[in-house]
Scaffold this motif. Structure first.
Motif, PDB file in Angstrom:
ATOM      1  N   MET A 115       0.825  -1.204   0.000  1.00 28.84           N
ATOM      2  CA  MET A 115       0.000   0.000   0.000  1.00 28.84           C
ATOM      3  C   MET A 115       0.863   1.260   0.000  1.00 28.84           C
ATOM      4  N   TYR A 116       1.961   1.243   0.749  1.00 32.56           N
ATOM      5  CA  TYR A 116       2.891   2.376   0.698  1.00 32.56           C
ATOM      6  C   TYR A 116       3.416   2.555  -0.730  1.00 32.56           C
ATOM      7  N   ALA A 117       3.794   1.456  -1.355  1.00 33.80           N
ATOM      8  CA  ALA A 117       4.322   1.520  -2.719  1.00 33.80           C
ATOM      9  C   ALA A 117       3.282   2.073  -3.682  1.00 33.80           C
ATOM     10  N   LYS A 118       2.049   1.611  -3.553  1.00 28.22           N
ATOM     11  CA  LYS A 118       0.982   2.133  -4.411  1.00 28.22           C
ATOM     12  C   LYS A 118       0.792   3.635  -4.203  1.00 28.22           C
ATOM     13  N   ALA A 119       0.854   4.065  -2.955  1.00 28.91           N
ATOM     14  CA  ALA A 119       0.650   5.482  -2.643  1.00 28.91           C
ATOM     15  C   ALA A 119       1.676   6.360  -3.356  1.00 28.91           C
ATOM     16  N   PHE A 120       2.937   5.940  -3.334  1.00 24.79           N
ATOM     17  CA  PHE A 120       3.989   6.786  -3.897  1.00 24.79           C
ATOM     18  C   PHE A 120       4.220   6.545  -5.386  1.00 24.79           C
ATOM     19  N   PHE A 121       4.125   5.301  -5.826  1.00 25.41           N
ATOM     20  CA  PHE A 121       4.390   4.990  -7.229  1.00 25.41           C
ATOM     21  C   PHE A 121       3.187   5.221  -8.132  1.00 25.41           C
ATOM     22  N   GLU A 122       2.015   4.852  -7.667  1.00 19.53           N
ATOM     23  CA  GLU A 122       0.805   4.977  -8.484  1.00 19.53           C
ATOM     24  C   GLU A 122       0.006   6.236  -8.129  1.00 19.53           C
ATOM     25  N   GLY A 123      -0.232   6.457  -6.844  1.00 21.35           N
ATOM     26  CA  GLY A 123      -1.022   7.610  -6.436  1.00 21.35           C
ATOM     27  C   GLY A 123      -0.361   8.930  -6.755  1.00 21.35           C
ATOM     28  N   LEU A 124       0.915   9.062  -6.386  1.00 27.15           N
ATOM     29  CA  LEU A 124       1.643  10.310  -6.605  1.00 27.15           C
ATOM     30  C   LEU A 124       2.533  10.266  -7.847  1.00 27.15           C
ATOM     31  N   GLY A 125       2.920   9.080  -8.270  1.00 28.33           N
ATOM     32  CA  GLY A 125       3.709   8.964  -9.489  1.00 28.33           C
ATOM     33  C   GLY A 125       5.193   9.231  -9.340  1.00 28.33           C
ATOM     34  N   PHE A 126       5.739   9.022  -8.145  1.00 30.42           N
ATOM     35  CA  PHE A 126       7.179   9.173  -7.945  1.00 30.42           C
ATOM     36  C   PHE A 126       7.931   8.069  -8.682  1.00 30.42           C
ATOM     37  N   ASP A 127       9.171   8.365  -9.045  1.00 34.81           N
ATOM     38  CA  ASP A 127      10.038   7.361  -9.672  1.00 34.81           C
ATOM     39  C   ASP A 127      10.669   6.445  -8.644  1.00 34.81           C
ATOM     40  N   SER A 128      10.781   6.914  -7.410  1.00 40.56           N
ATOM     41  CA  SER A 128      11.474   6.131  -6.389  1.00 40.56           C
ATOM     42  C   SER A 128      10.992   6.539  -5.003  1.00 40.56           C
ATOM     43  N   VAL A 129      11.323   5.694  -4.029  1.00 39.99           N
ATOM     44  CA  VAL A 129      10.972   5.976  -2.640  1.00 39.99           C
ATOM     45  C   VAL A 129      12.061   5.392  -1.745  1.00 39.99           C
ATOM     46  N   THR A 130      12.386   6.103  -0.668  1.00 41.70           N
ATOM     47  CA  THR A 130      13.354   5.571   0.290  1.00 41.70           C
ATOM     48  C   THR A 130      12.647   4.610   1.241  1.00 41.70           C
ATOM     49  N   VAL A 131      13.347   3.532   1.568  1.00 35.10           N
ATOM     50  CA  VAL A 131      12.766   2.442   2.359  1.00 35.10           C
ATOM     51  C   VAL A 131      13.767   1.995   3.424  1.00 35.10           C
ATOM     52  N   ALA A 132      13.267   1.732   4.624  1.00 37.59           N
ATOM     53  CA  ALA A 132      14.096   1.223   5.717  1.00 37.59           C
ATOM     54  C   ALA A 132      14.179  -0.306   5.630  1.00 37.59           C
ATOM     55  N   PRO A 133      15.366  -0.886   5.816  1.00 41.49           N
ATOM     56  CA  PRO A 133      15.538  -2.331   5.624  1.00 41.49           C
ATOM     57  C   PRO A 133      15.343  -3.169   6.880  1.00 41.49           C
ATOM     58  N   TYR A 134      15.063  -2.547   8.030  1.00 40.01           N
ATOM     59  CA  TYR A 134      15.134  -3.249   9.306  1.00 40.01           C
ATOM     60  C   TYR A 134      14.205  -4.458   9.382  1.00 40.01           C
ATOM     61  N   MET A 135      13.047  -4.398   8.707  1.00 39.86           N
ATOM     62  CA  MET A 135      12.100  -5.523   8.768  1.00 39.86           C
ATOM     63  C   MET A 135      12.361  -6.568   7.690  1.00 39.86           C
ATOM     64  N   GLY A 136      13.361  -6.346   6.851  1.00 40.11           N
ATOM     65  CA  GLY A 136      13.817  -7.394   5.964  1.00 40.11           C
ATOM     66  C   GLY A 136      13.071  -7.562   4.657  1.00 40.11           C
ATOM     67  N   LYS A 137      13.309  -8.716   4.061  1.00 39.13           N
ATOM     68  CA  LYS A 137      12.889  -9.043   2.699  1.00 39.13           C
ATOM     69  C   LYS A 137      11.425  -8.755   2.400  1.00 39.13           C
ATOM     70  N   ASP A 138      10.516  -9.282   3.226  1.00 34.37           N
ATOM     71  CA  ASP A 138       9.097  -9.167   2.889  1.00 34.37           C
ATOM     72  C   ASP A 138       8.563  -7.754   3.069  1.00 34.37           C
ATOM     73  N   SER A 139       9.357  -6.864   3.677  1.00 33.94           N
ATOM     74  CA  SER A 139       8.940  -5.475   3.790  1.00 33.94           C
ATOM     75  C   SER A 139       9.459  -4.623   2.635  1.00 33.94           C
ATOM     76  N   VAL A 140      10.434  -5.152   1.879  1.00 31.94           N
ATOM     77  CA  VAL A 140      11.054  -4.388   0.795  1.00 31.94           C
ATOM     78  C   VAL A 140      10.619  -4.885  -0.580  1.00 31.94           C
ATOM     79  N   GLU A 141      10.462  -6.198  -0.742  1.00 34.50           N
ATOM     80  CA  GLU A 141      10.124  -6.741  -2.064  1.00 34.50           C
ATOM     81  C   GLU A 141       8.829  -6.179  -2.669  1.00 34.50           C
ATOM     82  N   PRO A 142       7.803  -5.820  -1.874  1.00 34.39           N
ATOM     83  CA  PRO A 142       6.620  -5.214  -2.497  1.00 34.39           C
ATOM     84  C   PRO A 142       6.935  -3.921  -3.250  1.00 34.39           C
ATOM     85  N   PHE A 143       7.919  -3.162  -2.783  1.00 32.79           N
ATOM     86  CA  PHE A 143       8.332  -1.952  -3.498  1.00 32.79           C
ATOM     87  C   PHE A 143       9.063  -2.310  -4.793  1.00 32.79           C
ATOM     88  N   LEU A 144       9.860  -3.357  -4.741  1.00 35.30           N
ATOM     89  CA  LEU A 144      10.688  -3.747  -5.889  1.00 35.30           C
ATOM     90  C   LEU A 144       9.865  -4.308  -7.040  1.00 35.30           C
TER      91      LEU A 144
END
Length: 273
Positions: free
Chosen positions: A106-135
């Motif tokens: 949902m965060y990814a949709k908000a920034f990539f689809e809703g606002l149309g940004f090319d990229s977003v900064t992401v914190a890695p602390y929660m690991g793979k399943d918290s980052v792959e949805p953005f990728l």
């Protein structure tokens, strides 16, 4: 935006400058406070004055969220203005998100689809399943916090685990994630001495480098250790450019400061080639 287009823009403009649009109503010129939307009025003036000297803009979303709905609408207007008028500018939502999988989607949709940004900064602390949805998003980039420029970075990021610094574990592990080719990384300019080791782990990735200017980072050192065959750097400056003046000449002052950095970057590119 594809990475190839970003590289093309860097070469065309002879610049790898990213300008942070961190708008504080207590710092912008007083005459803009009379505008219906002072945040957007400020951003528009800065963008129009500097777009030919930089390749990216990075609004830190906290500076918009703090003003509630008006701030969020100003952010939306800013990104729409960029897409409509300067579509080859790379846009970064500095949001530092990262949560369990469905929330990250949902965060990814908000920034990539809703606002149309090319990229977003992401914190890695929660690991793979918290980052792959953005990728998972095509032609979008996830900028992972790796080694940041703040003093607190030493609390965790440089600590040893199995005789290896935590930030190196982050870099190595992130390469195993699905669609990891869509990753970029945040590496602070105040940590320039670490860049050689970082490049050994991720030689081909783009690095977003904050901390040049107001935080004391050295552009030449960052380029010496961090530049690769595709340039591979986005150097961010925020306060040093957008608050170069708080008078009616603020846009002209921003142009001058951006030009100073662009000229330095052009020299680095010429010496590297």
């Amino acid at each position: 935006m594809t990475q190839d287009l970003l590289i093309s823009e860097i070469k065309k403009k002879q610049s790898f400058l990213c300008i942070g649009l961190d708008v504080d109503l207590n710092k912008i010129p007083k005459h803009l406070l009379k505008e219906d939307d002072p945040i957007f009025a400020f951003n528009k003036a800065i963008i129009d004055a500097t777009h030919d000297l930089c390749v990216a803009y990075k609004p830190n979303t906290a500076f918009y969220e703090a003003y509630g709905l008006k701030g969020w609408k100003a952010l939306e207007k800013t990104i729409n203005y960029l897409k409509e008028n300067y579509p080859n500018i790379f846009t970064i939502a500095d949001a530092k998100r990262g949560d369990i999988g469905n929330t990250s989607t949902m965060y990814a949709k908000a920034f990539f689809e809703g606002l149309g940004f090319d990229s977003v900064t992401v914190a890695p602390y929660m690991g793979k399943d918290s980052v792959e949805p953005f990728l998972a998003f095509e032609d979008k980039h996830t900028i992972l916090l790796a080694l940041t420029s703040n003093r607190g970075a030493f609390d965790f990021q440089t600590k040893l685990v199995d005789d290896i610094e935590v930030y190196k574990h982050v870099l190595e592990t992130s390469k195993t994630w699905k669609k990891s080719e869509n990753l970029m990384y945040v590496v602070g300019a105040t940590k320039a001495e670490y860049l050689a080791d970082i490049r050994n782990i991720i030689p081909d990735s783009f690095l977003l480098v904050p901390g040049v200017g107001a935080q004391g980072g050295n552009l030449q050192e960052v380029c010496r250790y961090g530049m690769n065959d595709s340039i591979g750097l986005l150097i961010n400056s925020s306060r040093g450019i957008i608050y170069a003046s708080n008078g009616e000449d603020f846009a002209t002052a921003a142009t001058e400061k951006a030009k100073e950095l662009q000229t330095q970057m052009q020299k680095e590119l010429e010496s590297y080639s």
